[in-house]
Design an enzyme around this catalytic site. Structure first.
Site, PDB file in Angstrom:
ATOM      1  N   GLU A   1      66.940 -37.449  67.865  1.00 16.83           N
ATOM      2  CA  GLU A   1      67.586 -36.051  67.678  1.00 16.83           C
ATOM      3  C   GLU A   1      66.611 -35.009  67.861  1.00 16.83           C
ATOM      4  O   GLU A   1      65.658 -34.673  67.484  1.00 16.83           O
ATOM      5  CB  GLU A   1      67.681 -35.798  66.114  1.00 16.83           C
ATOM      6  CG  GLU A   1      69.073 -36.767  65.447  1.00 16.83           C
ATOM      7  CD  GLU A   1      69.433 -36.491  64.125  1.00 16.83           C
ATOM      8  OE1 GLU A   1      68.592 -35.848  63.480  1.00 16.83           O
ATOM      9  OE2 GLU A   1      70.129 -37.009  63.529  1.00 16.83           O
TER      10      GLU A   1
ATOM     11  N   ASP B   1      68.047 -26.196  56.970  1.00 15.99           N
ATOM     12  CA  ASP B   1      66.718 -26.457  57.008  1.00 15.99           C
ATOM     13  C   ASP B   1      65.665 -25.812  56.236  1.00 15.99           C
ATOM     14  O   ASP B   1      65.841 -24.853  55.958  1.00 15.99           O
ATOM     15  CB  ASP B   1      66.101 -26.476  58.371  1.00 15.99           C
ATOM     16  CG  ASP B   1      67.003 -27.191  59.397  1.00 15.99           C
ATOM     17  OD1 ASP B   1      67.030 -28.588  59.207  1.00 15.99           O
ATOM     18  OD2 ASP B   1      67.565 -26.667  60.335  1.00 15.99           O
TER      19      ASP B   1
ATOM     20  N   TYR C   1      75.880 -39.211  59.813  1.00 10.98           N
ATOM     21  CA  TYR C   1      74.838 -38.776  59.177  1.00 10.98           C
ATOM     22  C   TYR C   1      74.857 -38.328  57.866  1.00 10.98           C
ATOM     23  O   TYR C   1      75.852 -37.431  57.747  1.00 10.98           O
ATOM     24  CB  TYR C   1      74.199 -37.531  59.978  1.00 10.98           C
ATOM     25  CG  TYR C   1      72.878 -37.000  59.527  1.00 10.98           C
ATOM     26  CD1 TYR C   1      72.582 -37.000  58.234  1.00 10.98           C
ATOM     27  CD2 TYR C   1      71.849 -36.636  60.444  1.00 10.98           C
ATOM     28  CE1 TYR C   1      71.279 -36.500  57.656  1.00 10.98           C
ATOM     29  CE2 TYR C   1      70.690 -36.018  60.257  1.00 10.98           C
ATOM     30  CZ  TYR C   1      69.976 -35.915  58.690  1.00 10.98           C
ATOM     31  OH  TYR C   1      69.127 -35.379  58.557  1.00 10.98           O
TER      32      TYR C   1
END
Length: 266
Positions: A49, A60, A175
């Site tokens: 990725e 994040d 994911y």
């Protein structure tokens, strides 16, 4: 057959699970980043990725936020990342997913992003903040080919919503976010992840890779016992941050890849 499907088929035959590694492209700089990623691929990484840095990476944690800031400060943008992808493709057949927020893609040009990403050798993209209802804005430019749109599913995604996402706008692999919060936060409840996995299996045959909160080999082993792959990002970026000026940095991360990869064998 595209590289993603081919890789998961190969791993299934070998009774291994995929080690998916995330790194922010261009961290700490273009040449070091390329050297690190090349070593990771050589060490046994299964899927890469490649993160496109963004000024407001809201999903994040602080480690990846700082990596994005370093990359942006070095002038890294989509064109340079596509150049990196092209260079990687000369030495590796690893599946490459361009991991991004939607804003950089919009700024670059949606159709241009798709065409140039394919040309560079990328196999798909994961757009963190692109909801199902807006996906067609991007995918309407895609031909009927092997470029994948990887979708994120959260622990809080209800079954009805999950079905809708997976039946209309997902390809490559899924994911699965292991928990609420941001990347890099500690701890993972494998039993809760397993419940979500079972629900996904009822509505999709795509491989499922689990990320967020995975940082140790024990974490990898636990998740690999029931998932098709594990995603690790913050742990790799933390190694970069802690060894920024160490000439052995690529080798240090390569050894970590080998350690994690060993834990994916079931």
């Amino acid at each position: 057959m595209n590289r993603i499907k081919k890789k998961f088929d190969e791993l299934k035959e070998k009774k291994e699970k995929a080690l998916v590694g995330f790194l922010t492209a261009g961290d700490p700089d273009f040449s070091k980043s390329l050297a690190i990623i090349t070593k990771m691929c050589d060490a046994g990484l299964d899927v890469l990725e490649l993160g496109i840095p963004f000024s407001d990476p809201t999903a994040d944690g602080p480690v990846i936020q700082r990596s994005s800031a370093r990359s942006l400060a070095n002038g890294i943008h989509i064109s340079k990342i596509l150049k990196m992808t092209k260079k990687l493709r000369k030495t590796s057949d690893i599946p490459i997913i361009l991991f991004t927020y939607y804003n950089p893609v919009l700024a670059f040009g949606i159709e241009k992003f798709y065409k140039e990403a394919k040309k560079a050798g990328a196999d798909g993209t994961l757009v963190v903040d692109l909801p199902l209802e807006e996906s067609n804005e991007m995918t309407k430019f895609w031909e009927n080919d092997n470029f994948s749109l990887i979708r994120l599913l959260a622990p809080t995604t209800p079954k009805e919503r999950m079905e809708k996402i997976l039946k209309t706008a997902a390809s490559g692999f899924i994911y699965l976010v292991s928990k609420t919060g941001v990347t890099g936060s500690d701890g993972i409840d494998a039993s809760e992840v397993l419940k979500q996995m079972k629900m996904i299996r009822l509505v999709s045959n795509l491989p499922v890779c689990v990320g967020f909160g995975i940082s140790t080999s024990n974490d990898v082993s636990r998740i690999a016992s029931f998932a098709d792959g594990v995603v690790i990002g913050s742990a790799f970026e933390r190694l970069i941050e802690n060894n920024m000026n160490n000439p052995e940095l690529p080798s240090i991360i390569a050894e970590k890849v080998k350690e994690y990869k060993k834990a994916t064998i079931v």
